[in-house]
Motif scaffolding. Structure first.
Motif, PDB file in Angstrom:
ATOM      1  N   PHE A  81       0.839  -1.201   0.000  1.00 35.52           N
ATOM      2  CA  PHE A  81       0.000   0.000   0.000  1.00 35.52           C
ATOM      3  C   PHE A  81       0.876   1.253   0.000  1.00 35.52           C
ATOM      4  O   PHE A  81       1.852   1.341   0.741  1.00 35.52           O
ATOM      5  N   VAL A  82       0.495   2.217  -0.834  1.00 35.20           N
ATOM      6  CA  VAL A  82       1.242   3.475  -0.909  1.00 35.20           C
ATOM      7  C   VAL A  82       0.443   4.640  -0.338  1.00 35.20           C
ATOM      8  O   VAL A  82       0.986   5.720  -0.114  1.00 35.20           O
ATOM      9  N   ASP A  83      -0.855   4.428  -0.128  1.00 31.99           N
ATOM     10  CA  ASP A  83      -1.699   5.417   0.551  1.00 31.99           C
ATOM     11  C   ASP A  83      -2.355   4.713   1.728  1.00 31.99           C
ATOM     12  O   ASP A  83      -3.105   3.741   1.542  1.00 31.99           O
ATOM     13  N   LEU A  84      -2.078   5.203   2.921  1.00 30.99           N
ATOM     14  CA  LEU A  84      -2.673   4.645   4.136  1.00 30.99           C
ATOM     15  C   LEU A  84      -3.625   5.690   4.712  1.00 30.99           C
ATOM     16  O   LEU A  84      -3.200   6.792   5.064  1.00 30.99           O
ATOM     17  N   ILE A  85      -4.891   5.342   4.807  1.00 30.82           N
ATOM     18  CA  ILE A  85      -5.899   6.272   5.321  1.00 30.82           C
ATOM     19  C   ILE A  85      -6.518   5.654   6.566  1.00 30.82           C
ATOM     20  O   ILE A  85      -6.996   4.516   6.534  1.00 30.82           O
ATOM     21  N   TYR A  86      -6.474   6.404   7.652  1.00 31.59           N
ATOM     22  CA  TYR A  86      -7.085   5.985   8.908  1.00 31.59           C
ATOM     23  C   TYR A  86      -8.282   6.887   9.171  1.00 31.59           C
ATOM     24  O   TYR A  86      -8.143   8.113   9.192  1.00 31.59           O
ATOM     25  N   VAL A  87      -9.446   6.303   9.386  1.00 36.04           N
ATOM     26  CA  VAL A  87     -10.637   7.068   9.752  1.00 36.04           C
ATOM     27  C   VAL A  87     -10.888   6.800  11.230  1.00 36.04           C
ATOM     28  O   VAL A  87     -11.265   5.690  11.622  1.00 36.04           O
ATOM     29  N   LEU A  88     -10.665   7.820  12.058  1.00 36.98           N
ATOM     30  CA  LEU A  88     -10.720   7.657  13.505  1.00 36.98           C
ATOM     31  C   LEU A  88     -11.690   8.649  14.125  1.00 36.98           C
ATOM     32  O   LEU A  88     -12.038   9.664  13.521  1.00 36.98           O
ATOM     33  N   GLY A  89     -12.096   8.368  15.347  1.00 35.12           N
ATOM     34  CA  GLY A  89     -12.931   9.296  16.094  1.00 35.12           C
ATOM     35  C   GLY A  89     -12.118  10.495  16.534  1.00 35.12           C
ATOM     36  O   GLY A  89     -10.882  10.441  16.643  1.00 35.12           O
ATOM     37  N   ALA A  90     -12.815  11.588  16.815  1.00 34.97           N
ATOM     38  CA  ALA A  90     -12.133  12.823  17.201  1.00 34.97           C
ATOM     39  C   ALA A  90     -11.315  12.653  18.465  1.00 34.97           C
ATOM     40  O   ALA A  90     -10.332  13.377  18.682  1.00 34.97           O
ATOM     41  N   ASP A  91     -11.674  11.666  19.313  1.00 39.16           N
ATOM     42  CA  ASP A  91     -10.927  11.442  20.546  1.00 39.16           C
ATOM     43  C   ASP A  91      -9.557  10.828  20.284  1.00 39.16           C
ATOM     44  O   ASP A  91      -8.756  10.678  21.213  1.00 39.16           O
TER      45      ASP A  91
END
Length: 585
Positions: free
Chosen positions: A349-359
């Motif tokens: 993978f060359v693009d790592l996207i993390y979708v996380l909570g604001a906390d």
């Protein structure tokens, strides 16, 4: 069929022919040239900033440069006029027949209209949800699930090679607590009196079926085993049961991951993957032995006033260095993060996207620093933070507490209002903006409810075809026939709808590049509004109605326009993860 990209390419060729040079003699940067819809539709069909962005670096007068570009554009067969506006913008009007031709091409592409290759097949990993397997999904997980899933869909449509990933946090203290919680419920299932659930354990009734299944299978034998052995069995069975429940909950929301990655695999074989990741950072000079200063405020659980193995993360952009190995030789939570990120990089993978909570805002810099240390500039890491959703019922806020067992599950919300309103409304604000979710408003059948308004437009499109079939006697309308008739369109409202449809490919690319799936929801609402407005014009003026029995060719042309609107609504709603209904009930 992205007309904005097409005209950008035409303007780039014009600028290249002008042989402009920057003040230092180098070729100018043409990547900032853009073509977009003018803010005021009365100014034309397209607008470009080419002269504005090139004037200063090339030492040109912006209006004079704009005139040179405009003069060349006037020679383009699709351009009716090119006018200078303001300090150097160029506004274009396209020749008659251009938009009708675009509609014909759109009908040929169908629901693939807007699909792009801008991603060039780049391997993207989008990790989202990743809730601890300690209970069912609750509404607090909902926003990240929708944002991550819609973003992955959008990027796939834009030409990226996307993997949707969920990491199962099946190691650590919370799993030990989960195991002890189920052991208590197991004793209850055997008939033992357990009293009140002690503080610190999970009290939810969702653990009861797991305990009952263990009691049916093992009788009292788990109580006769060594505690560690019994807890290992209980934890495995409970994690499996919780993940099955989580997957069912996500499926109700139309969320389906490609990969479920077990954190335990990082600790397997004497933590081989963690050791390998730390060794890799050591060889790159990012690891040292030392002490961390006491943190400001509350001390984290893994802080020690002793020498530890540390990641020199401040050298790659973090606020402070991070502990990886404690003084007793055990690994910190962050050590598993190191191994997990390296595993993603090793998978290509060359693009790592993390979708996380604001906390999780405190994780952003450390993850970005880690990506730089592990992969340098070969990998781009982005963290999207989702603000909490405030849930209301009858004007009163609904409060949740997972620890107390008193929370609103995702399943309950889906069953009450439906999947589509949740998916659409979770995208009707940017992910980092607060969002209020009102049970009454998301089921209201009015223009003020965006998801209803968009789906109603879809249903209206289908109703037009049912009406046409009844009045014209045709059971189906071939796309090629509809496309061939598109030249019959002449009303400004009809052409305005085609212009709006033409924005879709540009929207797909810009939203994918910006990692902003909420733009799609806004666009669909605008398209639906334009369609409803034109429908209302037909209500007032019979000559503008879609079906004119005495003019078959014009009817076919208008049906082609309706089909195109339906195609884009269906495409966009599918990317959001919602249905495009053929009728509303």
């Amino acid at each position: 069929m992205n007309i904005f990209a097409d005209f950008t390419a035409r303007i780039v060729k014009i600028v290249e022919a002008l042989d402009l040079k920057d003040k230092d003699g180098s070729a100018p940067d043409l990547s900032r040239i853009a073509v977009e819809p003018p803010r005021d539709a009365t100014h034309g069909d397209l607008a470009t900033n080419a002269a504005m962005v090139l004037a200063k670096p090339t030492g040109q007068n912006p209006r004079a440069l704009a005139e040179r570009i405009a003069e060349a554009l006037r020679q383009d067969g699709d351009v009716a006029s090119a006018e200078i506006a303001g300090p150097g913008f160029v506004n274009l009007r396209l020749r008659g027949g251009f938009w009708q031709g675009h509609l014909a091409g759109l009908l040929g592409e169908g629901r693939d209209y807007g699909r792009s290759r801008i991603g060039h097949g780049r391997k993207v990993n989008v990790e989202y949800v990743s809730a601890n397997p300690t209970g069912p999904m609750h509404v607090g997980h909902c926003r990240g699930a929708v944002v991550g899933d819609a973003l992955a869909n959008l990027m796939g449509f834009a030409g990226y090679d996307v993997t949707k990933e969920y990491i199962i946090n099946d190691a650590g203290v919370q799993i030990d607590v989960l195991g002890r919680s189920v052991m208590l419920r197991y004793r209850e299932a055997l008939g033992d009196a357990i009293g009140e659930i002690p503080a610190g354990l999970y009290p939810g009734d969702y653990l009861v079926p797991v305990a009952q299944a263990l009691a049916a299978e093992y009788g009292r034998s788990l109580l006769q085993m060594p505690e560690d052995e019994a807890l290992a069995i209980v934890k495995d069975r409970t994690i499996d049961a919780m993940m099955a429940m989580i997957k069912e909950d996500l499926a109700l929301l139309n969320v389906h991951h490609d990969v479920f990655f077990s954190e335990r695999t990082l600790h397997a074989d004497n933590a081989r993957k963690i050791r390998s990741a730390i060794n890799d950072l050591t060889l790159k000079g990012h690891i040292y032995k030392g002490k961390l200063p006491p943190p400001k405020g509350e001390k984290p659980d893994d802080w020690e006033d002793r020498e530890q193995t540390l990641f020199r993360s401040t050298a790659v952009g973090d606020d402070l260095d991070r502990a990886l190995v404690k003084s007793d030789g055990s690994y910190t939570y962050f050590a598993a993060d190191v191994a997990y990120l390296k595993d993603k990089v090793d998978r290509g993978f060359v693009d790592l996207i993390y979708v996380l909570g604001a906390d999780h805002g405190g994780y952003v810099k450390r993850l970005e620093a880690l990506a730089r240390a592990v992969a340098g500039d070969k990998v781009k890491l982005t963290v999207l933070l989702c603000q909490l959703v405030k849930l209301y019922r009858d004007g009163e806020p609904v409060r949740m507490s997972k620890r107390s067992g008193d929370f609103i599950t995702l399943r309950e919300v889906v069953e009450e209002v439906g999947r589509d309103p949740i998916r659409f409304m979770m995208l009707y604000r940017k992910n980092d903006a607060p969002l209020d979710f009102d049970f009454a408003k998301v089921t209201e059948q009015s223009k003020d409810n965006p998801v209803f308004y968009v789906q109603y437009a879809s249903a209206r499109c289908h109703s037009v075809f049912r009406q046409a079939s009844e009045q014209l006697g045709d059971k189906s309308f071939d796309r090629t026939v509809l496309a061939a008739a598109s030249g019959e369109l002449s009303d400004e409202g009809e052409i305005g709808l085609v212009r709006k449809l033409a924005e879709y490919p540009r929207l797909i690319e810009s939203a994918a590049l910006a990692l902003e799936p909420h733009r799609l929801a806004f666009y669909l609402y605008d398209l639906a509004s334009a369609f409803h407005a034109h429908w209302n014009r037909g209500t007032e003026n019979p000559d503008l109605r879609f079906v004119k029995v005495n003019d078959r060719q014009l009817t076919l042309a208008r049906l082609g326009l309706v089909q195109a609107v339906s195609d884009v609504l269906t495409s966009g709603l599918a990317l959001i993860g919602a249905e495009a209904p053929s009728e509303m009930r």
